[in-house]
Design a protein around this motif. Sequence first.
Motif, PDB file in Angstrom:
ATOM      1  N   LYS A 172       0.826  -1.204   0.000  1.00  0.00           N
ATOM      2  CA  LYS A 172       0.000   0.000   0.000  1.00  0.00           C
ATOM      3  C   LYS A 172       0.863   1.258   0.000  1.00  0.00           C
ATOM      4  O   LYS A 172       0.503   2.269  -0.626  1.00  0.00           O
ATOM      5  CB  LYS A 172      -0.912   0.000   1.220  1.00  0.00           C
ATOM      6  CG  LYS A 172      -1.938  -1.124   1.223  1.00  0.00           C
ATOM      7  CD  LYS A 172      -2.826  -1.047   2.449  1.00  0.00           C
ATOM      8  CE  LYS A 172      -3.864  -2.182   2.455  1.00  0.00           C
ATOM      9  NZ  LYS A 172      -4.706  -2.126   3.663  1.00  0.00           N
ATOM     10  N   ARG A 196       2.378   1.707  -3.561  1.00  0.00           N
ATOM     11  CA  ARG A 196       1.459   1.884  -4.688  1.00  0.00           C
ATOM     12  C   ARG A 196       1.490   3.322  -5.187  1.00  0.00           C
ATOM     13  O   ARG A 196       1.406   4.271  -4.380  1.00  0.00           O
ATOM     14  CB  ARG A 196       0.047   1.504  -4.252  1.00  0.00           C
ATOM     15  CG  ARG A 196      -0.987   1.500  -5.375  1.00  0.00           C
ATOM     16  CD  ARG A 196      -2.308   0.983  -4.881  1.00  0.00           C
ATOM     17  NE  ARG A 196      -2.852   1.833  -3.805  1.00  0.00           N
ATOM     18  CZ  ARG A 196      -4.009   1.620  -3.222  1.00  0.00           C
ATOM     19  NH1 ARG A 196      -4.741   0.565  -3.584  1.00  0.00           N
ATOM     20  NH2 ARG A 196      -4.426   2.401  -2.253  1.00  0.00           N
ATOM     21  N   PRO A 197       1.603   3.522  -6.474  1.00  0.00           N
ATOM     22  CA  PRO A 197       1.629   4.903  -6.988  1.00  0.00           C
ATOM     23  C   PRO A 197       0.291   5.600  -6.757  1.00  0.00           C
ATOM     24  O   PRO A 197      -0.757   4.951  -6.678  1.00  0.00           O
ATOM     25  CB  PRO A 197       1.915   4.704  -8.479  1.00  0.00           C
ATOM     26  CG  PRO A 197       1.453   3.326  -8.788  1.00  0.00           C
ATOM     27  CD  PRO A 197       1.690   2.529  -7.536  1.00  0.00           C
ATOM     28  N   PRO A 198       0.325   6.900  -6.617  1.00  0.00           N
ATOM     29  CA  PRO A 198      -0.936   7.628  -6.379  1.00  0.00           C
ATOM     30  C   PRO A 198      -1.884   7.501  -7.575  1.00  0.00           C
ATOM     31  O   PRO A 198      -1.463   7.479  -8.731  1.00  0.00           O
ATOM     32  CB  PRO A 198      -0.466   9.067  -6.176  1.00  0.00           C
ATOM     33  CG  PRO A 198       0.847   9.147  -6.865  1.00  0.00           C
ATOM     34  CD  PRO A 198       1.480   7.792  -6.709  1.00  0.00           C
ATOM     35  N   SER A 199      -3.188   7.371  -7.260  1.00  0.00           N
ATOM     36  CA  SER A 199      -4.198   7.233  -8.318  1.00  0.00           C
ATOM     37  C   SER A 199      -4.428   8.574  -9.018  1.00  0.00           C
ATOM     38  O   SER A 199      -4.330   9.636  -8.403  1.00  0.00           O
ATOM     39  CB  SER A 199      -5.505   6.720  -7.716  1.00  0.00           C
ATOM     40  OG  SER A 199      -5.975   7.633  -6.731  1.00  0.00           O
ATOM     41  N   HIS A 200      -4.731   8.507 -10.342  1.00  0.00           N
ATOM     42  CA  HIS A 200      -4.974   9.713 -11.156  1.00  0.00           C
ATOM     43  C   HIS A 200      -6.476   9.825 -11.419  1.00  0.00           C
ATOM     44  O   HIS A 200      -7.081   8.912 -11.983  1.00  0.00           O
ATOM     45  CB  HIS A 200      -4.201   9.638 -12.466  1.00  0.00           C
ATOM     46  CG  HIS A 200      -4.405  10.815 -13.370  1.00  0.00           C
ATOM     47  ND1 HIS A 200      -3.898  12.059 -13.088  1.00  0.00           N
ATOM     48  CD2 HIS A 200      -5.076  10.926 -14.557  1.00  0.00           C
ATOM     49  CE1 HIS A 200      -4.224  12.906 -14.043  1.00  0.00           C
ATOM     50  NE2 HIS A 200      -4.952  12.216 -14.958  1.00  0.00           N
TER      51      HIS A 200
END
Length: 438
Positions: free
Chosen positions: A413, A416-420
């Motif tokens: 977690k 995990r890359p930030p959501s766009h």
Amino acid sequence: MASKLRRFTQTLKTQNRSLSTNPSSQILTPTNQSQYRKRILLANLLQRYGFPSSNLNHFLSRNKFLLNSDLSETETSLSILLSLKIPQNSLVSLICDCPNVLRSEFLKKWRVSLSECVSSSAIKSVLEHSSRIGIGPDKFYECRKVLKKLGFCDSTVSRVLSVFPCVLVVNEIEIRRKIEFLIGIGIDREDIERFFHIFPEVLGIGTETRLKPLLDEFKKMGFSKDEIKKEIGREPRVLGLELGELSRCLELLNALKCREVIRVGILSEGAFRAGFEVKLRVDCLCKYGLIRRDAFKVVWKEPRVILYEVNEIEKKIEFLINRMGFHVNCLADVPEYLGVNLRKQIIPRYGVIDYLKLKGGLGCDIGLKGLIKPSTRRFYNLYVKPYPECKRIFGKRKENARVKQRHPAGLWKLMRPPSHQATNEDVANMKSFIGSLA
């Protein structure tokens, strides 16, 4: 009454006649009592100085001169040995190997001389060697004077006397020849003392008969002068090789059939060093009773033994002989024993088999091959799984154990890359792209 008196007179005459014909019968019992009493007193005296009671009877039977000598003189000899600060174990070993050191006339000559030695091991070696070949303190004085004149410190002198007491009969000319030989092959003069400290036995090797031919042999085998100098300076015991011994070890290395990773590990420091490591392992096996042919066979069949330290190999062999009760010749049939870990594999497996043997859980005798050859899984299924009490001896092992995760739980977690967030324009572009595909 007259008949009784006549019978008593005849009995006295018979006894007097037997005593006159066998006079030794008059003193047989007192002599035996005296010898027996002296034997007990001598045994008690030796026990006070740490001599094991189990060896006393055999020791006194072999050295009857102690029973014929004065007990007070024997006690004086023991006190002199103790005053030389020899440890108890070394003292007992010295007396067992060379009982002549208990002769008072021998120790009185050496007492003052040995007080100049530094280490107790040097004292023990000098006493043992001198009692065997019959040399006096004058040789000790002469040898010590020569070594000090050559610039050796007290610790090096003690080391030489401890490891190689035969130096007492080596003359100064021969010692100087050794030094000139070492300087001639490129050993710095400052390292000469370190060389003799590590390998004192070189003083007993002939310069013309062994050292120079050995050097020529190394050159014929293709090793350069710099390489020979480097290896001798790194490990002085190289000069203890017999003629032809290194070439035999290199032939074994060339004939090895093993995994490439093992071969690379063996040859990681060069062929010269690898050949010498083979020689050390062969000597170790021969020290415990294997003949040289079988020792080479063991190393050839189990090349992993070259990667183990010599002291680790000695621990395995001592465990095999003293604890497991096998003969050292078993290694010729099961050389794999030396290639496995003592603490992780050999000891747990032996503990399980020994327990089952005591409990009567084995239908037949399990030899060394049956102990070492099976894989860990097979050994566990055969001897551990059917007997729950053996799991504690064999060690913790769970068949359905979960694989240990390489990362902490939840780490994904954080990584995990930030959501766009999709915009209306992105949605319109996606719809138009999907529509074109349709």
